[in-house]
Design an enzyme around this catalytic site. Structure first.
Site, PDB file in Angstrom:
ATOM      1  N   GLY A 208      19.923  -9.304 -40.103  1.00 63.68           N
ATOM      2  CA  GLY A 208      20.130  -8.537 -41.338  1.00 63.68           C
ATOM      3  C   GLY A 208      19.371  -7.225 -41.426  1.00 63.68           C
ATOM      4  N   SER A 209      19.168  -6.535 -40.306  1.00 62.01           N
ATOM      5  CA  SER A 209      18.434  -5.266 -40.423  1.00 62.01           C
ATOM      6  C   SER A 209      19.284  -4.198 -41.121  1.00 62.01           C
ATOM      7  CB  SER A 209      17.932  -4.784 -39.060  1.00 62.01           C
ATOM      8  OG  SER A 209      18.996  -4.344 -38.246  1.00 62.01           O
TER       9      SER A 209
ATOM     10  N   ARG B  31      39.422 -21.883 -40.898  1.00 66.18           N
ATOM     11  CA  ARG B  31      39.078 -20.531 -41.357  1.00 66.18           C
ATOM     12  C   ARG B  31      39.518 -20.268 -42.790  1.00 66.18           C
ATOM     13  NH1 ARG B  31      40.242 -15.356 -37.965  1.00 66.18           N
ATOM     14  NH2 ARG B  31      41.878 -16.484 -36.880  1.00 66.18           N
TER      15      ARG B  31
ATOM     16  N   MET C  26      29.466 -11.997 -37.995  1.00 64.07           N
ATOM     17  CA  MET C  26      30.110 -12.221 -36.707  1.00 64.07           C
ATOM     18  C   MET C  26      31.182 -13.316 -36.773  1.00 64.07           C
ATOM     19  SD  MET C  26      28.558  -9.785 -35.382  1.00 64.07           S
ATOM     20  CE  MET C  26      28.478  -9.577 -33.621  1.00 64.07           C
ATOM     21  N   ARG C  27      32.040 -13.257 -37.799  1.00 67.55           N
ATOM     22  CA  ARG C  27      33.195 -14.163 -37.882  1.00 67.55           C
ATOM     23  C   ARG C  27      34.453 -13.329 -37.910  1.00 67.55           C
ATOM     24  NH1 ARG C  27      32.419 -18.786 -36.237  1.00 67.55           N
ATOM     25  NH2 ARG C  27      34.257 -19.601 -37.278  1.00 67.55           N
TER      26      ARG C  27
ATOM     27  N   HIS D 228      29.800  -0.975 -36.796  1.00 65.30           N
ATOM     28  CA  HIS D 228      29.955  -1.467 -35.424  1.00 65.30           C
ATOM     29  C   HIS D 228      29.138  -0.575 -34.491  1.00 65.30           C
ATOM     30  CE1 HIS D 228      31.754  -3.533 -32.058  1.00 65.30           C
ATOM     31  NE2 HIS D 228      31.954  -2.348 -31.497  1.00 65.30           N
TER      32      HIS D 228
ATOM     33  N   ASP E 190      37.185  -4.846 -35.515  1.00 65.56           N
ATOM     34  CA  ASP E 190      36.510  -3.550 -35.337  1.00 65.56           C
ATOM     35  C   ASP E 190      37.513  -2.384 -35.368  1.00 65.56           C
ATOM     36  OD1 ASP E 190      34.034  -4.835 -35.114  1.00 65.56           O
ATOM     37  OD2 ASP E 190      34.317  -5.180 -32.989  1.00 65.56           O
TER      38      ASP E 190
HETATM   39  C1  GAR Z   1      24.447  -4.493 -35.617  1.00 68.28           C
HETATM   40  O1  GAR Z   1      24.174  -3.738 -34.448  1.00 68.28           O
HETATM   41  C2  GAR Z   1      25.900  -4.335 -36.011  1.00 68.28           C
HETATM   42  O2  GAR Z   1      26.409  -3.046 -35.785  1.00 68.28           O
HETATM   43  C3  GAR Z   1      26.558  -5.350 -35.124  1.00 68.28           C
HETATM   44  O3  GAR Z   1      25.704  -6.457 -35.150  1.00 68.28           O
HETATM   45  C4  GAR Z   1      24.361  -5.994 -35.318  1.00 68.28           C
HETATM   46  C5  GAR Z   1      23.751  -6.751 -36.476  1.00 68.28           C
HETATM   47  O4  GAR Z   1      22.385  -6.448 -36.600  1.00 68.28           O
HETATM   48  N1  GAR Z   1      27.888  -5.674 -35.587  1.00 68.28           N
HETATM   49  C6  GAR Z   1      28.923  -5.887 -34.780  1.00 68.28           C
HETATM   50  O5  GAR Z   1      28.823  -5.920 -33.570  1.00 68.28           O
HETATM   51  C7  GAR Z   1      30.253  -6.102 -35.506  1.00 68.28           C
HETATM   52  N2  GAR Z   1      31.327  -6.074 -34.578  1.00 68.28           N
HETATM   53  P1  GAR Z   1      21.640  -6.697 -37.973  1.00 68.28           P
HETATM   54  O6  GAR Z   1      21.931  -8.154 -38.368  1.00 68.28           O
HETATM   55  O7  GAR Z   1      20.191  -6.495 -37.655  1.00 68.28           O
HETATM   56  O8  GAR Z   1      22.171  -5.722 -38.978  1.00 68.28           O
END
Ligand code: GAR
Length: 220
Positions: A16-17, A69, A94-95, A113, A149
């Site tokens: 969750g950053s 789903r 990520m679903r 993304h 995406d």
């Molecule tokens: C981030 O880099 C985001 O862009 C990516 O997952 C990471 C989550 O990091 N998302 C994808 O790849 C979506 N297709 P976070 O939980 O620290 O925000």
């Protein structure tokens, strides 16, 4: 009278950053959105604790406890509605979503993304960018469409790829920029400054002096 802030529900699956950066940005009194809730499909997601520490309402909707789903998404949708959400911001969620769920939030759901879309959709983005030998990569904030995406692009940021990069070092450089880009893109969208026109997002203000091009490797 000040315009009403849009209520945003953030969807996460992990640390969750990006969510933290949206919560921080939304604390500014003139930010056009407020974070109504953070929902995760993984009850153990680190990001849930960070959201709670920031005083944001959270709920886990564990995809594993549903038969499929559709049932999972019905519950997710109900949770978002229970917080009176106007917009959804996926932040490392990520679903894969069904077209039906995306349709329900059509033109009201954003994603970040870690690539310059339409390049490198899906997983292992940074490893694939390194293997392809690209000199610039980056991140994209976009409107969610049923294809993974995919969707109208709100904003992008470019980041140089260094010869010594590993997927991890590149991911760390890109995610630092995601933290600036996503709050910026959400603000543009939530304020109504930009509009969706077919497959494009139009209307962003053009500065009098555009940024210098990023040439990599740099000119001597
Ligand atoms: C981030 O880099 C985001 O862009 C990516 O997952 C990471 C989550 O990091 N998302 C994808 O790849 C979506 N297709 P976070 O939980 O620290 O925000």
């Amino acid at each position: 009278m000040a315009a009403m802030k849009k209520r945003v529900g953030i969807l996460i699956s992990g640390r969750g950053s990006n969510m933290v950066s949206l919560i921080a940005a939304a604390q500014a009194h003139d930010y056009p959105a407020e974070i109504a809730c953070v929902l995760s499909n993984r009850p153990e997601a680190e990001g849930l604790k960070k959201a709670q520490a920031a005083g944001v309402s959270t709920r886990a909707v564990d995809h594993k406890s549903f038969s499929g789903r559709e049932a999972f998404e019905t519950e997710l949708d109900a949770a978002l509605k229970s917080f009176n959400v106007d917009l959804v911001a996926c932040a490392g969620f990520m679903r894969l979503m069904t077209a039906d769920f995306v349709e329900r939030w059509s033109d009201r759901m954003l994603n970040i993304h870690p690539s310059l879309l339409p390049a490198f959709k899906g997983l292992d983005t940074h490893a694939r960018a390194l293997a392809a030998g690209v000199k610039l990569t980056g991140c994209t904030a976009h409107i969610v469409r049923p294809q993974m995406d995919d969707g109208p692009i709100i904003a992008q940021a470019a980041v140089p790829v260094l010869e010594a990069d590993t997927a991890d070092t590149l991911a760390a450089r890109v995610v630092g920029v995601e933290h600036e880009l996503y709050p910026h893109a959400l603000a543009m969208f939530a304020s109504g400054r930009v509009r969706i026109d077919g497959e494009r997002v139009l209307g962003a203000p053009v500065p009098a002096k555009p940024s210098a091009p990023l040439i990599w490797p740099p000119l001597a």
